[in-house]
Design an enzyme around this catalytic site. Structure first.
Site, PDB file in Angstrom:
ATOM      1  N   LEU A 250       0.824  -0.559   0.212  1.00  0.00           N
ATOM      2  CA  LEU A 250       0.376  -0.003   0.296  1.00  0.00           C
ATOM      3  C   LEU A 250       1.255   1.146  -0.132  1.00  0.00           C
ATOM      4  O   LEU A 250       2.285   1.195   0.604  1.00  0.00           O
ATOM      5  CB  LEU A 250      -0.712   0.117   0.859  1.00  0.00           C
ATOM      6  CG  LEU A 250      -1.900  -0.965   1.583  1.00  0.00           C
ATOM      7  CD1 LEU A 250      -2.972  -1.348   3.037  1.00  0.00           C
ATOM      8  CD2 LEU A 250      -2.880  -1.312   0.394  1.00  0.00           C
ATOM      9  N   ASP A 251       0.763   1.912  -0.783  1.00  0.00           N
ATOM     10  CA  ASP A 251       1.295   3.539  -0.576  1.00  0.00           C
ATOM     11  C   ASP A 251       1.505   4.030   0.718  1.00  0.00           C
ATOM     12  O   ASP A 251       0.450   3.718   1.792  1.00  0.00           O
ATOM     13  CB  ASP A 251       0.627   4.570  -1.283  1.00  0.00           C
ATOM     14  CG  ASP A 251       0.671   4.268  -3.033  1.00  0.00           C
ATOM     15  OD1 ASP A 251       1.354   3.384  -3.731  1.00  0.00           O
ATOM     16  OD2 ASP A 251      -0.172   4.441  -3.516  1.00  0.00           O
ATOM     17  N   TYR A 252       2.631   4.815   0.885  1.00  0.00           N
ATOM     18  CA  TYR A 252       2.992   5.652   2.240  1.00  0.00           C
ATOM     19  C   TYR A 252       1.979   6.164   3.030  1.00  0.00           C
ATOM     20  O   TYR A 252       0.785   6.386   3.965  1.00  0.00           O
ATOM     21  CB  TYR A 252       3.978   6.498   1.808  1.00  0.00           C
ATOM     22  CG  TYR A 252       4.545   7.583   2.839  1.00  0.00           C
ATOM     23  CD1 TYR A 252       5.238   6.624   3.947  1.00  0.00           C
ATOM     24  CD2 TYR A 252       4.239   8.666   2.950  1.00  0.00           C
ATOM     25  CE1 TYR A 252       5.910   7.180   4.959  1.00  0.00           C
ATOM     26  CE2 TYR A 252       4.865   9.416   4.100  1.00  0.00           C
ATOM     27  CZ  TYR A 252       6.162   8.894   4.763  1.00  0.00           C
ATOM     28  OH  TYR A 252       6.350   9.422   5.869  1.00  0.00           O
TER      29      TYR A 252
END
Ligand code: URA
Length: 250
Positions: free
Chosen positions: A107-109
């Site tokens: 998952l993105d930051y």
């Protein structure tokens, strides 16, 4: 462990349950893997069962008990086992877990939500394999007053970086006319980088916030951001059997 056949080093590490194949490649490139006492930092090495492989100085003996967790990933945390910029990682959040777990997919930051963490390389590879078609459900807060006509192309698939996406399920949850923002739920089974953000951007709705509400049948019920729980024996069994169907819980 490797059998007598020569196998790629990253495959042997993945089979021992230390990391997914991709994460194993990263371990190698980071210089954390040694074969017969010799540090390896390039891909391409092959080993047999006669070779002694160590990761972070610990031999691969395949004896680590398999563990499985569901994390509600908070914003501002990277989805890798280690970060060269020293940022907090999802592994750091599993404070009472000694096993060498790693995330299944990423998952993105700034994305929050459901993320499986395990040391079971076989299951991780199964879940990440495109053939598995594991549904992932996201809620996106987007800029703009959304309408279904604009979103319809996502249901058929759109071209991103020269490749068409698989059809997505899309629904508008809520539209805030005053603030000019909308909440959209989207179900996809692919896992390209920034896929949901890129898909919504492409049809004119830049994503402001993104949360993964569900991975296969695993939802966030009872988990605040940053919380995690063990998967039950039954949940693990269902995942291994490829039974990813969701049944709403109360
Ligand atoms: N799609 C995105 O754009 N970001 C994520 O973190 C997950 C899916």
């Amino acid at each position: 462990m490797a059998n007598d056949k020569e196998e790629r080093l990253q495959k042997v590490i993945a089979q021992a349950g230390i990391a997914s194949r991709r994460a194993a490649e990263k371990l190698i490139l980071e210089g954390r893997v040694a074969v017969n006492g010799q540090q390896i930092s390039k891909l391409g090495t092959k080993v047999t069962s006669a070779d002694e492989v160590k990761v972070d100085g610990v031999p691969l003996d395949g004896s680590e008990k398999k563990v499985y967790y569901l994390l509600n990933k908070p914003r501002g945390v990277v989805t890798t086992a280690s970060d060269d910029k020293g940022r907090q990682t999802v592994v750091d959040l599993l404070t009472d877990v000694d096993a060498r777990v790693y995330p299944v997919g990423r998952l993105d930051y700034d994305t929050t939500g459901a993320l499986i963490m395990t040391n079971d390389g076989d299951l991780a590879n199964q879940l990440m394999h495109p053939k598995g078609k594991v549904d992932k459900v996201y809620t996106a807060k987007v800029k703009g007053v959304a309408n279904m006509a604009d979103l319809a192309p996502l249901k058929r698939g759109i071209v991103l970086n020269g490749k068409k996406t698989a059809p997505a399920r899309v629904a508008i949850e809520k539209v805030d006319q005053d603030r000019k923002v909308s909440f959209i739920t989207m179900t996809i089974h692919e896992g390209r980088n920034h896929q949901v953000k890129d898909m919504l951007q492409k049809v004119g709705y830049p994503v402001e916030k993104l949360r993964r509400d569900r991975y296969a049948f695993l939802d966030l019920l009872g988990l605040q951001a940053g919380d995690y729980r063990d998967l039950s024996h039954d949940e693990v069994k269902r995942l291994k059997n490829g039974d990813y169907r969701y049944m709403r819980r109360k």
